[in-house]
Write a protein that holds these residues in place. Structure first.
Motif, mmCIF file in Angstrom:
data_model
loop_
_atom_site.group_PDB
_atom_site.id
_atom_site.type_symbol
_atom_site.label_atom_id
_atom_site.label_comp_id
_atom_site.label_asym_id
_atom_site.label_seq_id
_atom_site.Cartn_x
_atom_site.Cartn_y
_atom_site.Cartn_z
ATOM 1 N N ALA A 270 -57.268 -37.689 -41.897
ATOM 2 C CA ALA A 270 -56.495 -38.459 -42.867
ATOM 3 C C ALA A 270 -55.209 -37.708 -43.189
ATOM 4 O O ALA A 270 -55.242 -36.512 -43.513
ATOM 5 N N VAL A 271 -54.072 -38.396 -43.079
ATOM 6 C CA VAL A 271 -52.762 -37.789 -43.298
ATOM 7 C C VAL A 271 -51.983 -38.642 -44.281
ATOM 8 O O VAL A 271 -51.918 -39.866 -44.135
ATOM 9 N N VAL A 272 -51.372 -38.010 -45.268
ATOM 10 C CA VAL A 272 -50.509 -38.689 -46.235
ATOM 11 C C VAL A 272 -49.188 -37.928 -46.288
ATOM 12 O O VAL A 272 -49.149 -36.749 -46.650
ATOM 13 N N GLY A 273 -48.100 -38.582 -45.902
ATOM 14 C CA GLY A 273 -46.780 -37.973 -45.980
ATOM 15 C C GLY A 273 -46.322 -37.247 -44.733
ATOM 16 O O GLY A 273 -45.239 -36.640 -44.752
ATOM 17 N N GLY B 89 -46.367 -37.328 -53.030
ATOM 18 C CA GLY B 89 -46.094 -38.540 -52.275
ATOM 19 C C GLY B 89 -44.868 -38.458 -51.406
ATOM 20 O O GLY B 89 -44.394 -39.476 -50.902
ATOM 21 N N TYR B 90 -44.343 -37.263 -51.195
ATOM 22 C CA TYR B 90 -43.139 -37.077 -50.378
ATOM 23 C C TYR B 90 -43.487 -37.271 -48.905
ATOM 24 O O TYR B 90 -44.599 -36.950 -48.466
ATOM 25 N N ARG B 91 -42.526 -37.807 -48.132
ATOM 26 C CA ARG B 91 -42.738 -38.035 -46.698
ATOM 27 C C ARG B 91 -41.884 -37.070 -45.889
ATOM 28 O O ARG B 91 -40.684 -36.982 -46.095
ATOM 29 N N ALA C 268 -65.179 -30.923 -37.880
ATOM 30 C CA ALA C 268 -64.766 -30.894 -39.282
ATOM 31 C C ALA C 268 -63.816 -32.041 -39.570
ATOM 32 O O ALA C 268 -63.028 -32.457 -38.705
ATOM 33 N N GLU C 269 -63.907 -32.560 -40.774
ATOM 34 C CA GLU C 269 -62.939 -33.545 -41.229
ATOM 35 C C GLU C 269 -61.691 -32.827 -41.723
ATOM 36 O O GLU C 269 -61.782 -31.799 -42.399
ATOM 37 N N VAL C 270 -60.522 -33.370 -41.383
ATOM 38 C CA VAL C 270 -59.254 -32.750 -41.739
ATOM 39 C C VAL C 270 -58.466 -33.731 -42.612
ATOM 40 O O VAL C 270 -58.239 -34.875 -42.223
ATOM 41 N N TYR C 271 -58.082 -33.253 -43.785
ATOM 42 C CA TYR C 271 -57.272 -34.042 -44.715
ATOM 43 C C TYR C 271 -55.973 -33.276 -44.976
ATOM 44 O O TYR C 271 -56.010 -32.089 -45.316
ATOM 45 N N LEU C 272 -54.854 -33.959 -44.813
ATOM 46 C CA LEU C 272 -53.539 -33.340 -45.012
ATOM 47 C C LEU C 272 -52.726 -34.208 -45.957
ATOM 48 O O LEU C 272 -52.675 -35.429 -45.808
ATOM 49 N N ASN C 273 -52.086 -33.556 -46.916
ATOM 50 C CA ASN C 273 -51.318 -34.279 -47.921
ATOM 51 C C ASN C 273 -50.053 -33.508 -48.266
ATOM 52 O O ASN C 273 -50.084 -32.279 -48.397
ATOM 53 N N VAL C 274 -48.949 -34.256 -48.374
ATOM 54 C CA VAL C 274 -47.705 -33.683 -48.889
ATOM 55 C C VAL C 274 -47.634 -34.037 -50.364
ATOM 56 O O VAL C 274 -47.617 -35.212 -50.731
ATOM 57 N N ALA C 275 -47.628 -33.033 -51.218
ATOM 58 C CA ALA C 275 -47.755 -33.237 -52.660
ATOM 59 C C ALA C 275 -46.612 -34.086 -53.199
ATOM 60 O O ALA C 275 -45.476 -34.014 -52.715
#
Length: 455
Positions: free
Chosen positions: A325-328, A361-363, A352-359
């Motif tokens: 799952a990727v956000v941003g 909501g920035y893209r 493993a499940e990998v979750y990535l997020n740019v704090a």
């Protein structure tokens, strides 16, 4: 005269078909083909070399005063425009519904009107009373903005022709406008193209700065024909997540300034507020170092901006299918980076499940973020925090090399200004002259060794 040929235009992508069909062959959308019959079709060639009006040519060095930009009263808006509105220019602004396009233009129009310049705001989506209600909530009720609620382009241009040409003309939105000389409902390809052409011609002839608000499709592109973006001088995108307070105004096309310049705003109760230091906004609340968190100095046009990249690794039981799952950030680039970490560094992410997020909501689209993302992933996998007050930047190749990035000195100066003490990445010009301690990382394996060795 030959019989007019029928053609059908897709309202989603603008492609043309000579017969109607339920599904567009180009974009695969259903029930989007609408008949568009030209008013006249000439069956024989005509000589266009005579009978026209003579056009006067002038050299590039011809004497004359260049048009001066008009400030909008919002420094972040002016920054994205390249210094302000150019008289006679046409600006197309798109964005998701409810993101704040009308609020931004109402604030800018009120600021210009208060300087004594004529500002006209034409709303095709709201009644005049609704716009006044929003202006009153924003504290702009006393601004001398000329407000109208209309959708007929003929009526709008007739009214504008009877008054002094305005300094700013806002049309909200171009998809609601229609012309009685063109067949089709408002929002169709022919109506949007024809109405935009008439409004842009008025702006060029009168010297008014025209701003067109455009709807966007579900994939984020501006609705209507693609030629609309070629007709205007500036194309801007107003971005942001509704769950976050910040908004970014990004210049996608600009004939009068740099492309990819941004202006940053924060949505507040009294409207949009300018954010002079966006790095402090995106890093707010980040005090103690945590595993899976890395700071990356991004570049937006000529502006450096520090953002936080967060990663989470969750080990699964055997047999379960791991998620990504990727956000941003780009999901394809994350898959490539995970493959490089497994092939070149011996790390295991397959179970493993990998979750990535740019704090915030920035893209991010900058390839220089590869090293920061890799550092966040390795930190989350090892459950060890990265060095405190450090930034990470560098582009990772498929061979596991960390390559230099552009504008390294500007990025590092911004990090030093915000109190960061160390930077990790490849050798780059200007790194030795900054106030940060530069730790050279040329191979992704060195990053893994450094993170694993961190106590």
């Amino acid at each position: 005269m030959a019989k007019p040929k029928r053609k059908y235009v897709c309202q989603a992508c603008g492609s043309i078909s000579h017969r109607w069909q339920g599904q567009c062959a180009d974009c695969a959308e259903w029930n989007t083909l609408v008949e568009d019959v030209p008013a006249t079709v000439f069956s024989q060639k005509h000589d266009l070399s005579s009978g026209g009006r003579r056009v006067e040519f002038a050299g590039l060095n011809a004497p004359g005063e260049l048009p001066k930009r008009r400030p909008t009263g919002l420094a972040e808006f002016d920054r994205a425009l390249g210094g302000g509105l150019v008289p006679g220019s046409a600006v197309l602004m798109g964005g998701d519904p409810g993101i704040g396009k009308s609020t931004l233009l109402l604030q800018a129009g009120a600021a210009i009107a208060r300087t004594g310049a004529t500002t006209v705001y034409v709303s095709g989506e709201e009644a005049a009373a609704q716009v006044r209600l929003r202006a009153s909530r924003l504290g702009l009720g006393d601004a001398p903005v000329q407000l109208a609620s209309a959708t007929n382009v003929r009526d709008i241009l007739t009214s504008l022709g009877a008054m002094e040409p305005p300094a700013l003309l806002v049309i909200d939105s171009i998809q609601t406008m229609y012309s009685d000389t063109i067949e089709g409902a408002p929002g169709t390809v022919s109506q949007v193209r024809g109405c935009a052409f008439e409004l842009i011609r008025f702006a060029k002839e009168s010297g008014a700065a025209l701003v067109l608000v455009g709807h966007v499709t579900k994939d984020g592109s501006i609705a209507g024909p693609r030629v609309l973006e070629h007709m205007v001088d500036v194309v801007m995108s107003f971005e942001g997540e509704r769950s976050h307070q910040y908004r970014i105004l990004r210049a996608i096309k600009n004939r009068f300034g740099a492309v990819d310049e941004i202006g940053v705003f924060a949505m507040a109760g009294a409207g949009l507020e300018e954010v002079a230091n966006p790095s402090a906004l995106f890093l707010s609340g980040r005090d103690e170092p945590l595993a899976g968190s890395a700071v990356f100095p991004a570049m937006e046009g000529t502006r450096p901006m520090l953002v936080e990249i967060q990663a989470l690794i969750v080990r699964l039981q055997s047999g379960a299918t791991p998620r990504r799952a990727v956000v941003g950030w780009d999901g394809g680039r994350l898959a490539m980076l995970l493959a490089v970490l497994e092939a070149r560094c011996g790390l295991n992410f397959s179970s493993a499940e990998v979750y990535l997020n740019v704090a915030g909501g920035y893209r991010l689209s900058d390839p220089a973020a590869d090293l920061a993302v890799a550092a966040a992933l390795v930190s989350a996998l090892a459950d060890r925090a990265l060095p405190h007050r450090s930034v990470w930047l560098g582009e990772v190749s498929l061979a596991g090399e960390v390559r230099p990035v552009a504008h390294g000195a500007i990025r590092l100066r911004e990090a030093a200004k915000l109190g960061f003490g160390s930077a990790y990445g490849p050798a780059m010009e200007g790194a030795t002259g900054s106030d940060l301690t530069h730790n050279r990382i040329d191979q992704l394996s060195k990053l893994v060794d450094r993170v694993m060795a961190t106590p």
